[in-house]
Design a protein around this motif. Structure first.
Motif, short mmCIF file in Angstrom:
data_model
loop_
_atom_site.label_atom_id
_atom_site.label_comp_id
_atom_site.label_asym_id
_atom_site.label_seq_id
_atom_site.Cartn_x
_atom_site.Cartn_y
_atom_site.Cartn_z
N ASP A 17 -95.41 -34.74 4.92
CA ASP A 17 -94.80 -33.80 3.98
C ASP A 17 -93.40 -33.39 4.43
OD1 ASP A 17 -97.11 -33.87 2.50
OD2 ASP A 17 -97.99 -32.11 3.48
N ASP A 18 -92.75 -32.63 3.57
CA ASP A 18 -91.39 -32.16 3.85
C ASP A 18 -91.45 -30.99 4.82
OD1 ASP A 18 -88.81 -32.86 3.36
OD2 ASP A 18 -88.54 -31.57 1.63
N LEU A 19 -90.99 -31.18 6.04
CA LEU A 19 -90.97 -30.14 7.06
C LEU A 19 -89.56 -30.04 7.63
CD1 LEU A 19 -94.30 -30.92 8.94
CD2 LEU A 19 -93.84 -28.92 7.52
N TRP A 20 -89.11 -28.78 7.86
CA TRP A 20 -87.75 -28.55 8.29
C TRP A 20 -87.72 -27.55 9.44
CZ3 TRP A 20 -83.57 -30.94 5.72
CH2 TRP A 20 -83.91 -31.61 4.55
N TYR A 21 -86.67 -27.66 10.20
CA TYR A 21 -86.40 -26.70 11.28
C TYR A 21 -84.90 -26.48 11.34
CZ TYR A 21 -85.74 -24.83 15.99
OH TYR A 21 -85.36 -24.07 17.06
N SER A 22 -84.45 -25.26 11.06
CA SER A 22 -83.02 -24.92 11.06
C SER A 22 -82.21 -25.91 10.23
CB SER A 22 -82.48 -24.86 12.50
OG SER A 22 -82.98 -23.73 13.16
N HIS A 23 -82.72 -26.20 9.04
CA HIS A 23 -82.04 -27.05 8.05
C HIS A 23 -81.94 -28.52 8.47
CE1 HIS A 23 -81.08 -23.52 5.73
NE2 HIS A 23 -80.49 -22.98 6.77
N THR A 24 -82.74 -28.94 9.41
CA THR A 24 -82.80 -30.36 9.77
C THR A 24 -84.24 -30.84 9.62
OG1 THR A 24 -83.00 -29.71 12.11
CG2 THR A 24 -80.82 -30.39 11.34
N PRO A 25 -84.44 -32.06 9.09
CA PRO A 25 -85.80 -32.57 8.91
C PRO A 25 -86.46 -32.86 10.26
CG PRO A 25 -84.19 -34.27 8.40
CD PRO A 25 -83.42 -33.00 8.61
N VAL A 26 -87.77 -32.79 10.26
CA VAL A 26 -88.54 -32.86 11.50
C VAL A 26 -89.01 -34.28 11.79
CG1 VAL A 26 -90.72 -32.16 12.58
CG2 VAL A 26 -89.29 -30.47 11.41
N ILE A 27 -88.93 -34.65 13.08
CA ILE A 27 -89.53 -35.88 13.61
C ILE A 27 -90.45 -35.48 14.75
CG2 ILE A 27 -89.11 -38.01 14.90
CD1 ILE A 27 -86.60 -38.45 13.33
N THR A 28 -91.69 -35.93 14.72
CA THR A 28 -92.64 -35.60 15.77
C THR A 28 -92.80 -36.78 16.73
OG1 THR A 28 -94.54 -36.37 14.48
CG2 THR A 28 -93.90 -34.07 14.22
N MET A 29 -93.05 -36.46 17.99
CA MET A 29 -93.29 -37.47 19.01
C MET A 29 -94.23 -36.88 20.05
SD MET A 29 -89.55 -37.37 20.93
CE MET A 29 -88.85 -38.36 19.65
N THR A 30 -94.72 -37.71 20.93
CA THR A 30 -95.60 -37.22 21.98
C THR A 30 -94.82 -36.34 22.95
OG1 THR A 30 -95.17 -39.11 23.44
CG2 THR A 30 -96.97 -39.33 21.84
N SER A 31 -95.53 -35.52 23.70
CA SER A 31 -94.88 -34.61 24.65
C SER A 31 -94.09 -35.38 25.70
CB SER A 31 -95.94 -33.74 25.34
OG SER A 31 -96.58 -32.90 24.40
N GLN A 32 -94.63 -36.51 26.17
CA GLN A 32 -93.93 -37.31 27.18
C GLN A 32 -92.64 -37.90 26.63
OE1 GLN A 32 -94.53 -37.62 30.39
NE2 GLN A 32 -92.79 -39.02 30.66
N ALA A 33 -92.71 -38.46 25.42
CA ALA A 33 -91.51 -39.03 24.80
C ALA A 33 -90.48 -37.95 24.52
CB ALA A 33 -91.88 -39.76 23.51
#
Length: 363
Positions: A170-186
């Motif tokens: 879905d559409d997720l944002w943080y401070s007007h920038t779109p979100v990319i998720t990754m593992t904690s290590q990466a």
């Protein structure tokens, strides 16, 4: 309401004029409310997805807590994990960076979220549903996928490292920038490459604990999710200024409606005196006047809402605009209440009208 309806038909030009003014104010309020909601969504939608009873940020003596500067080292994380009453601790890393696609020179600004695998969160949490299983994979929000023009299985480069798109959500944002998720290590490795410490930014904690005591011991601050939104630098100034404009428009609507009905009531003071001389009570005349104001307000606000819904749908294609009951029906209800409060000031001429003036006592 008999007199009110007669006056509305007799002087419809005047009432259409004030109804048009109310409609324009409703349009302005609706657009500002929709824009405020859209900007707020692009600021905080991902933060609202963070789990837990409290969000823990670094607290320094000389500054307020901030997502952009908060870093929580291993000792702090362990202290929270071992604290009495704490049931779960989820470390989350957040940084803003850029992502690129092979063959495209223009990078896209993104927010990188480092999320632990297998975290116990609500099943409907769209942020954690994007969390990849492998360190060389990433999950993209809809906005990030559109900016990068990629699909599942494509490769993107972040801080010099290539990742495979694991999922698009879905559409997720943080401070007007779109979100990319990754593992904690990466995420930790990406943070170090851009000059960060690699330590998590925030902890999502749960449990019946003494949060103030633990915060004092660890040099952190634990806030509810809504309270922590003030740690986003742009959120307060951006939403605060727009909310001030909406409040001023609410005040203007009350003044405009109040001024109109004050002048209108003064112009028909003689008619009101005649009605009182014929036996009309103050209560009946007040109900009649307020009913008249309510009809004008409902008419004007309804027209304004239709314009907001129509034009808002078009604006949403180019602007961060939200059409919802909170941005349409709620402001409309407030305008009705404030408009009636403004009309109440016009009732002084009704309650103080002297029936003797109708009998020529002042002639």
């Amino acid at each position: 309401m008999f007199i009110a309806w007669r006056e509305l038909r007799f002087a419809r030009g005047r009432f259409v004029l004030i109804g048009g003014v109310v409609a324009l104010i409703t349009l302005l309020v609706g657009f500002l409310a929709g824009l405020t909601g859209g900007l707020a969504y692009q600021n905080i939608s991902s933060v609202l997805q963070l789990p837990g009873d409290r969000l823990v940020l670094q607290q320094s003596e000389n500054s307020t807590p901030s997502f952009s500067t908060s870093t929580l080292d291993k000792n702090v994380v362990q202290a929270w994990e071992q604290a009495q009453g704490i049931e779960s601790v989820t470390p989350i890393g957040i940084i803003q960076s850029r992502a690129t696609v092979s063959g495209v020179d223009e990078p896209a600004g993104v927010a990188l979220f480092g999320l632990p695998q297998g975290a116990q969160v609500a099943a409907s949490n769209t942020l954690f549903e994007l969390t990849p299983e492998n360190d060389d994979e990433v999950g993209l929000s809809q906005g990030a996928a559109e900016d990068l023009n990629v699909q599942v299985g494509d490769s993107i480069a972040i801080t010099g490292t290539t990742f495979t798109v694991h999922a698009i959500g879905d559409d997720l944002w943080y401070s007007h920038t779109p979100v990319i998720t990754m593992t904690s290590q990466a995420w930790s490795e990406s943070s170090i490459r851009v000059g960060g410490s690699g330590d998590p930014t925030v902890l999502a904690v749960s449990g019946p604990a003494d949060y103030e005591a633990i915060s004092a011991q660890t040099g952190t601050i634990a806030q509810t999710t809504l309270s922590s939104l003030t740690a986003l630098e742009a959120f307060q100034s951006e939403i605060g200024s727009l909310a001030l404009m909406i409040a001023m428009l609410f005040g203007i609507s009350a003044l405009v409606v109040g001024a109109f009905f004050t002048v209108w009531t003064m112009q028909r003071a003689g008619d009101i005196a005649v009605l009182k001389a014929l036996g009309s009570t103050n209560g009946a005349l007040m109900r009649d006047s307020l009913g008249q104001a309510l009809i004008v307000l409902v008419f004007g606000i309804a027209v304004g809402l239709v314009a907001v819904l129509g034009l808002g749908a078009l604006a949403g294609q180019a602007l961060p605009f939200v059409v919802s009951p909170l941005t349409t029906l709620a402001p409309a209800a407030v305008m009705v209440v404030l408009g009636l409060m403004g009309a109440v000031f016009a009732l002084r001429s009704v309650t103080h009208a002297d029936p003797l003036t109708a009998l020529g006592s002042n002639r």
